[in-house]
Design an enzyme around this catalytic site. Structure first.
Site, mmCIF file in Angstrom:
data_model
loop_
_atom_site.group_PDB
_atom_site.id
_atom_site.type_symbol
_atom_site.label_atom_id
_atom_site.label_comp_id
_atom_site.label_asym_id
_atom_site.label_seq_id
_atom_site.Cartn_x
_atom_site.Cartn_y
_atom_site.Cartn_z
ATOM 1 N N THR A 140 -48.048 3.401 -36.734
ATOM 2 C CA THR A 140 -47.105 3.215 -35.637
ATOM 3 C C THR A 140 -46.769 4.540 -34.960
ATOM 4 O O THR A 140 -46.764 5.601 -35.609
ATOM 5 C CB THR A 140 -45.806 2.574 -36.154
ATOM 6 O OG1 THR A 140 -44.807 2.614 -35.133
ATOM 7 C CG2 THR A 140 -45.259 3.304 -37.371
ATOM 8 N N TYR B 197 -38.446 3.113 -41.375
ATOM 9 C CA TYR B 197 -39.706 2.483 -40.966
ATOM 10 C C TYR B 197 -40.781 3.534 -40.700
ATOM 11 O O TYR B 197 -41.886 3.472 -41.259
ATOM 12 C CB TYR B 197 -39.466 1.636 -39.717
ATOM 13 C CG TYR B 197 -40.717 1.067 -39.101
ATOM 14 C CD1 TYR B 197 -41.531 0.182 -39.798
ATOM 15 C CD2 TYR B 197 -41.083 1.407 -37.791
ATOM 16 C CE1 TYR B 197 -42.677 -0.347 -39.221
ATOM 17 C CE2 TYR B 197 -42.223 0.885 -37.211
ATOM 18 C CZ TYR B 197 -43.021 0.011 -37.932
ATOM 19 O OH TYR B 197 -44.152 -0.509 -37.348
#
Length: 314
Positions: A124, A146
């Protein structure tokens, strides 16, 4: 050719499974159908996949995967993860589902399928930190659980490549949107609230955040183009997104225009860990994958509104 996709009933992975199946590959999926969001949406996605001939193993990546690896795979796309920036998700959940799950999967790959052509780790842009506007050579600076745990997962996979145990690449995705987007994500939530005349929670300052909003179909094309290029991209980290940048506010305006409705706003305080700006630098993807995103922002949002209406309104 056999291909395994983790998180198969999820947003991006379900589109990838369909695309690969349409190209004639034997596609297998793994999903644990957890309740992070409404399982009904995942079941809808899974039902669509079954009609395309995709076989799905309903199993948690932190469990015994021996049954999954009775099949020999040529490629594995690892998309399963604890997603997003959430104030209700604990560090333990991110560690369990992003780090431990990735390592368990890798352990089973090494034991049963170490000769596969490529392990494709899906990472990501959140690994870059508050501003994801750089190329792949810049050191990551994640600011969220995250981002930090997805970076750790990426490095676990690449460590096996560096020690010549596995062929691995890692693909860092940018702000993907489109049909099947998770219900708590920006555009699905926005479309739902507009259809139902409900207030939309807008975090302070987020309307000015700049994003490389990338249509899921373009992302899938980039991911599927990896097949056959494993020698070229082994060990590589590659950004995948669009170099077109729009603000969240512009996206909100576009959806209101498409639906011809005015949004009710529920103003919220700023959200910790939100990126301020992303602008995908995709020169490497263009060069190595011949990648070229083609879907305009408005065209992609129209497809997302159409999908939501077909699945949940009509």
């Amino acid at each position: 050719m056999n291909i395994l996709v983790t998180g198969a009933a999820g947003f991006i992975a379900s589109h990838l499974c369909e695309d690969l199946a349409s190209k004639g590959f034997n596609v297998y999926g793994i999903d644990n159908f957890n309740d992070y969001y409404d399982v009904k949406l995942k079941r809808l996605n899974a039902a669509d996949l079954l009609t395309k001939g995709v076989k799905i193993f309903e199993v948690d990546l932190n469990s015994d995967l021996a049954e999954v690896f009775k099949v020999k795979y040529d490629y594995i796309y690892h998309l399963a993860a604890q997603p997003g920036i959430s104030t209700t998700t604990s560090l333990e959940e991110y560690v369990t589902n992003n780090i431990y799950a990735t390592q368990n999967l890798l352990d089973f790959v090494l034991k049963y399928n170490a000769d596969l052509k490529m392990f494709v780790n899906i990472a990501t842009s959140s690994v870059y930190g508050l501003e994801a506007t750089v190329d792949e050579t810049v050191p990551p600076q994640p600011v969220s659980f995250y981002g930090a745990t997805k970076l750790a997962a990426e490095q676990l996979a690449l460590a096996l490549q560096r020690t010549n145990k596995l062929k691995v690449c890692s693909i860092r995705l940018y702000s993907v949107y489109g049909p099947r987007e998770r219900p708590e994500k920006l555009y699905t939530l926005l479309v739902e609230n507009l259809f139902n005349n409900k207030p939309f929670p807008l975090f302070e300052g987020s309307d000015k955040h700049e994003r490389s909003f990338t249509y899921v179909g373009d992302i899938v094309e980039g991911l599927s183009s990896i097949i056959g290029k494993e020698e070229l991209i082994n060990g590589e980290i590659i950004n995948l997104g669009t170099d077109e940048v729009n603000t969240t506010g512009q996206g909100i305006e576009l959806v209101q225009k498409i639906m011809n409705k005015q949004l009710l706003i529920d103003h919220k305080p700023p959200r910790k860990g939100d990126q301020q700006r992303t602008a995908a630098v995709i020169d490497k993807a263009r060069k190595l994958l011949d990648y070229s995103p083609k879907t305009s922002f408005e065209e992609g949002l129209k497809e997302q509104v159409k999908w939501f209406k077909e699945k949940f309104i009509d």
